[in-house]
Design an enzyme around this catalytic site. Structure first.
Site, mmCIF file in Angstrom:
data_model
loop_
_atom_site.group_PDB
_atom_site.id
_atom_site.type_symbol
_atom_site.label_atom_id
_atom_site.label_comp_id
_atom_site.label_asym_id
_atom_site.label_seq_id
_atom_site.Cartn_x
_atom_site.Cartn_y
_atom_site.Cartn_z
ATOM 1 N N ASN A 10 -7.143 -12.339 1.189
ATOM 2 C CA ASN A 10 -6.561 -12.626 -0.126
ATOM 3 C C ASN A 10 -5.732 -13.900 0.041
ATOM 4 O O ASN A 10 -4.661 -13.866 0.639
ATOM 5 C CB ASN A 10 -5.688 -11.436 -0.554
ATOM 6 C CG ASN A 10 -4.926 -11.712 -1.833
ATOM 7 O OD1 ASN A 10 -5.111 -12.747 -2.479
ATOM 8 N ND2 ASN A 10 -4.047 -10.790 -2.207
ATOM 9 N N LYS A 12 -4.189 -15.589 -2.084
ATOM 10 C CA LYS A 12 -3.041 -15.674 -3.000
ATOM 11 C C LYS A 12 -2.953 -17.071 -3.630
ATOM 12 O O LYS A 12 -3.977 -17.695 -3.857
ATOM 13 C CB LYS A 12 -1.759 -15.240 -2.283
ATOM 14 C CG LYS A 12 -1.921 -13.834 -1.659
ATOM 15 C CD LYS A 12 -0.632 -13.203 -1.202
ATOM 16 C CE LYS A 12 -0.930 -11.821 -0.618
ATOM 17 N NZ LYS A 12 0.267 -11.109 -0.197
ATOM 18 N N HIS A 95 -2.919 -5.376 -7.350
ATOM 19 C CA HIS A 95 -2.133 -5.844 -6.198
ATOM 20 C C HIS A 95 -0.643 -5.656 -6.489
ATOM 21 O O HIS A 95 -0.206 -5.824 -7.624
ATOM 22 C CB HIS A 95 -2.446 -7.317 -5.911
ATOM 23 C CG HIS A 95 -1.910 -7.739 -4.582
ATOM 24 N ND1 HIS A 95 -0.596 -8.097 -4.398
ATOM 25 C CD2 HIS A 95 -2.508 -7.820 -3.360
ATOM 26 C CE1 HIS A 95 -0.412 -8.386 -3.114
ATOM 27 N NE2 HIS A 95 -1.547 -8.227 -2.465
ATOM 28 N N GLU A 97 1.791 -7.467 -6.015
ATOM 29 C CA GLU A 97 2.440 -8.639 -6.634
ATOM 30 C C GLU A 97 2.176 -8.659 -8.140
ATOM 31 O O GLU A 97 3.008 -9.116 -8.917
ATOM 32 C CB GLU A 97 1.961 -9.920 -5.933
ATOM 33 C CG GLU A 97 2.597 -10.036 -4.546
ATOM 34 C CD GLU A 97 1.723 -10.678 -3.482
ATOM 35 O OE1 GLU A 97 0.768 -11.393 -3.827
ATOM 36 O OE2 GLU A 97 2.006 -10.446 -2.290
ATOM 37 N N GLU A 167 -1.722 -0.794 0.554
ATOM 38 C CA GLU A 167 -0.819 -1.867 0.968
ATOM 39 C C GLU A 167 0.621 -1.451 0.692
ATOM 40 O O GLU A 167 1.127 -1.638 -0.423
ATOM 41 C CB GLU A 167 -1.119 -3.150 0.181
ATOM 42 C CG GLU A 167 -2.521 -3.681 0.374
ATOM 43 C CD GLU A 167 -2.601 -5.192 0.104
ATOM 44 O OE1 GLU A 167 -3.082 -5.896 1.000
ATOM 45 O OE2 GLU A 167 -2.179 -5.646 -0.962
ATOM 46 N N GLY A 173 3.812 -9.402 3.680
ATOM 47 C CA GLY A 173 4.477 -10.691 3.888
ATOM 48 C C GLY A 173 5.811 -10.584 4.603
ATOM 49 O O GLY A 173 6.589 -11.523 4.638
ATOM 50 N N SER A 213 0.865 -7.352 6.501
ATOM 51 C CA SER A 213 1.144 -7.981 7.794
ATOM 52 C C SER A 213 0.104 -7.654 8.873
ATOM 53 O O SER A 213 0.446 -7.440 10.037
ATOM 54 C CB SER A 213 2.557 -7.635 8.276
ATOM 55 O OG SER A 213 3.515 -8.106 7.348
ATOM 56 N N GLY A 234 -3.368 -11.059 3.911
ATOM 57 C CA GLY A 234 -2.763 -12.131 3.132
ATOM 58 C C GLY A 234 -2.518 -13.349 4.005
ATOM 59 O O GLY A 234 -3.430 -14.119 4.302
ATOM 60 N N GLY A 235 -1.286 -13.496 4.472
ATOM 61 C CA GLY A 235 -0.868 -14.691 5.226
ATOM 62 C C GLY A 235 -1.827 -15.095 6.340
ATOM 63 O O GLY A 235 -2.184 -16.275 6.468
HETATM 64 P P1 13P Z 1 0.215 -10.142 4.171
HETATM 65 O O1 13P Z 1 -0.970 -9.973 5.094
HETATM 66 O O2 13P Z 1 0.679 -11.552 4.063
HETATM 67 O O3 13P Z 1 1.307 -9.170 4.494
HETATM 68 O O4 13P Z 1 -0.306 -9.752 2.704
HETATM 69 C C1 13P Z 1 -1.013 -8.588 2.508
HETATM 70 C C2 13P Z 1 -1.564 -8.611 1.144
HETATM 71 O O5 13P Z 1 -0.840 -8.538 0.170
HETATM 72 C C3 13P Z 1 -3.020 -8.761 0.976
HETATM 73 O O6 13P Z 1 -3.398 -8.522 -0.329
#
Ligand code: 13P
Length: 250
Positions: A10, A12, A95, A97, A167, A173, A213, A234-235
């Site tokens: 993802n 983002k 998600h 967010e 998640e 994050g 993470s 994510g990251g």
């Molecule tokens: P991180 O891997 O940055 O923690 O993000 C996870 C995420 O929200 C994937 O959708």
């Protein structure tokens, strides 16, 4: 049980088109012999660029959201028809967010889930608790509600196009990962909820990803858990150096 591993990135709200193109090209090269199912979900503005690069490869194209309506006067929204036109196959919905920063509730997410499924998309439905909900002992209650309400009106056939991503919000994050055992316990619970709603066969087949993470250092131990079928990253999905080792975890 015939579940496969599914590793999704993802991206983002990161990257210009040029940066997305470079990342996509490197992933195409490095994952071409990868054994699992893969997906990248760029920003809307970068989908077309990435689509041209990953077309015909083993990497699927995802979007990070969609509007709850097919079309119409909805300023700032992007429709499933427009996403289909770009070659998008999968839509990430619910998600954290979107839930927490943009106040999407279960009813809105459910509307999007049903619309996306109706148009033949695969849906990655994200669920997960806040830290205060975990501390209050409400993990199961929150994950059950988000699963049940998110899937309201979805039939067992459509469920075949649904992936669930657990998640925990406090792990996104933050560098804090759920322990493999803690994550596994929630995955087992969510699979039970699916079993109650759709039967044992559907429950044994549904892919449940873990997100929060995920890094090269912890991917293998998470994936070793019986009920963790992949990752929503994510990251670490923004760099081939970190995404490729996750995608090829040993
Ligand atoms: P991180 O891997 O940055 O923690 O993000 C996870 C995420 O929200 C994937 O959708």
């Amino acid at each position: 049980m015939n579940r496969h591993y599914y590793i999704a990135g993802n991206w983002k709200m990161f990257n210009t088109r040029a940066q997305s193109a470079q990342l996509a090209q490197e992933l195409v090269n490095e994952l071409k012999d990868g054994k699992h199912k893969y997906l990248v979900a760029p920003s809307f503005t970068n989908i077309e660029t990435v689509s041209a690069i990953i077309q015909g490869t083993n990497i699927r194209l995802g979007a990070q959201n969609c509007a709850p309506e097919e079309q119409g006067a909805h300023t700032g929204e992007v429709s499933v028809l427009q996403l289909k036109d770009l070659g998008v196959e999968t839509i990430i919905l619910g998600h954290s967010e979107r839930r927490h920063s943009y106040k999407e509730d279960d009813a809105l997410i459910n509307k999007k889930v049903k619309l996306a499924l109706k148009h033949g998309f695969e849906v990655i439905l994200c669920i997960g608790e806040l830290l205060e909900e975990r501390e209050a002992g409400k993990v199961e209650e929150v994950c059950e509600t988000q699963t049940v309400k998110g899937l309201e009106g979805v039939n067992v056939l459509e469920l075949g196009n649904v992936v669930i991503a657990y998640e925990p919000v406090w792990a996104i994050g933050t560098g804090k990962t759920a322990t493999p055992q803690d994550a596994e316990a929630v995955h087992v619970f969510v699979r039970k909820v699916i079993g109650r709603l759709y039967g044992e066969d559907a429950a044994s087949k549904i892919i449940i990803q873990y997100g929060g993470s995920v890094k090269p250092e912890n991917a293998a131990e998470l994936m070793a858990m019986e009920n963790i079928d992949g990752a929503l990253v994510g990251g670490a999905s923004l760099k081939p150096e970190s995404f490729v080792p996750i995608a090829k975890f040993a």
